[in-house]
Design an enzyme around this catalytic site. Structure first.
Site, PDB file in Angstrom:
ATOM      1  CG  HIS A 151      -0.362   0.024   2.524  1.00  0.00           C
ATOM      2  ND1 HIS A 151       0.339   1.108   3.007  1.00  0.00           N
ATOM      3  CD2 HIS A 151      -0.336  -0.903   3.519  1.00  0.00           C
ATOM      4  CE1 HIS A 151       0.757   0.853   4.231  1.00  0.00           C
ATOM      5  NE2 HIS A 151       0.375  -0.365   4.562  1.00  0.00           N
ATOM      6  CG  ASP A 164      -4.247   6.607  12.068  1.00  0.00           C
ATOM      7  OD1 ASP A 164      -3.124   6.101  11.910  1.00  0.00           O
ATOM      8  OD2 ASP A 164      -4.419   7.795  12.401  1.00  0.00           O
ATOM      9  CE1 TYR A 206      -6.008  11.325   5.163  1.00  0.00           C
ATOM     10  CE2 TYR A 206      -4.803  13.277   4.428  1.00  0.00           C
ATOM     11  CZ  TYR A 206      -4.838  11.923   4.706  1.00  0.00           C
ATOM     12  OH  TYR A 206      -3.704  11.168   4.527  1.00  0.00           O
ATOM     13  CE1 TYR A 216       1.824  10.280  11.028  1.00  0.00           C
ATOM     14  CE2 TYR A 216       3.443  11.984  10.522  1.00  0.00           C
ATOM     15  CZ  TYR A 216       3.103  10.649  10.641  1.00  0.00           C
ATOM     16  OH  TYR A 216       4.033   9.676  10.358  1.00  0.00           O
ATOM     17  CG  LEU A 246      -8.841  10.900   9.072  1.00  0.00           C
ATOM     18  CD1 LEU A 246      -8.887  12.392   8.744  1.00  0.00           C
ATOM     19  CD2 LEU A 246      -7.488  10.541   9.688  1.00  0.00           C
TER      20      LEU A 246
END
EC number: 5.4.99.25
Length: 314
Positions: free
Chosen positions: A43, A48, A76, A179, A200
């Site tokens: 990947h 997460d 995101y 992050y 998320l």
């Protein structure tokens, strides 16, 4: 005598998996690899377990070019819980602090603005970055905090979606190495109330089309459908794949005539017209533009091979 290692299919391409919540990126990778019976898989940037959304899975020869996706920007959608800070900066962690939410709309707007553009970010202890050969989250689980250097990142766009009660929803378009959990944790500190991620979703990676995302459930349904129709599952699964060179789609293309490509594929730099003056290039050959690998312009203006596609016998 040891058993011969089972070899999967020589299938090459990129699957845009819509990862479900609660599953690790590696678990998702292994499931896709088994469904496709691929000989290799990898990947391109973990999500997460709490997160959902686009996780490009590279199969076969595409794994050689996955590194170029790691350098790409991402988008995101995130929902933060205000007033609570956790040790992992998300809902999977333990609450370590609770404070009242008292900021004004003007203070929120001002705080959000400090995260736009070129900024520096100190990675969370709960990340896969390494310190002295060991992943940061391994130290964190032992209650050990180690020094981390701030790293430059770019937030191209930070959109305010809504603020209702103790929830704040944002959309973030950012560079590699960003992050989102850390942005939310830092934002919570700027607002004086603390915050952590409760939702998320990765909406996009590079320029990959969102409509090409598929779930594991859909892949399993296709396998069942193939069994019912008595056809190979590959006939339904393989058309879902993006081209093996799609991780490097941001790089310019240099097409070599067949007389030159044979030297390139044997590891030799070649001269060709129309090549850029410097940098990495996607290299194709012949009139049909078959992708044969990545090259880089050397000091003499030649296209030097960097990563080559291995052509397996049929």
């Amino acid at each position: 005598m040891s058993r011969p290692r089972r070899r999967g299919r020589d299938i090459n391409g990129v699957l845009l998996l819509d990862k479900s919540q609660g599953m690790s990126s590696n678990d998702a990778l292994q499931k896709v690899k088994r469904i496709y019976n691929a000989n290799r898989a990898g990947h391109t940037g973990a999500l997460d377990p709490l997160a959902t959304g686009m996780l490009p899975i590279c199969l076969g020869e595409a794994t050689k070019f996955s590194q170029y996706l790691l350098d790409s920007d991402k988008r995101y959608r995130v929902i933060a819980r205000l007033g609570q800070r956790t040790d992992t900066s998300d809902a999977d962690g333990q609450i370590v602090e609770e404070r009242p939410v008292t900021f004004s709309a003007e203070q929120l707007a001002a705080a959000l603005d400090t995260f736009r553009g070129d900024i520096e970010q100190i990675p969370s202890m709960y990340s896969a970055l390494k310190y002295q050969g060991k992943k940061l989250y391994e130290y964190a689980r032992q209650g050990i905090e180690v020094p981390r250097e701030a790293r430059p990142i770019t937030v191209y766009e930070l959109l305010f979606i809504r603020h209702e009660g103790n929830e704040l929803e944002l959309e973030i378009h950012c560079s590699k190495g960003t992050y989102i959990r850390t942005i939310i944790d830092d934002l919570g500190e700027k607002l004086g109330c603390g915050a952590h991620v409760i939702y998320l979703r990765r909406l996009a990676v590079s320029k990959y089309p969102v409509e090409r995302m598929v779930t594991l459930e859909h892949l399993r349904e296709l396998v069942e459908q193939a069994e019912q129709q008595d056809i190979p599952a590959a006939e339904l699964l393989d058309p879902l794949l993006m081209p093996m060179d799609s991780p490097a789609s941001d790089y310019p293309v240099v097409n070599l005539p067949l007389t030159s490509s044979v030297y390139f594929k044997n590891g030799n730099p070649v001269r060709t017209s129309g090549a850029p003056l410097e940098g990495l290039v996607r290299v194709t050959e012949g009139e049909n533009g078959k992708f044969i690998g990545m090259g880089e312009i050397d000091d003499e203006g030649r296209v030097a091979p960097r990563r080559l596609v291995v052509e397996y016998p049929a």
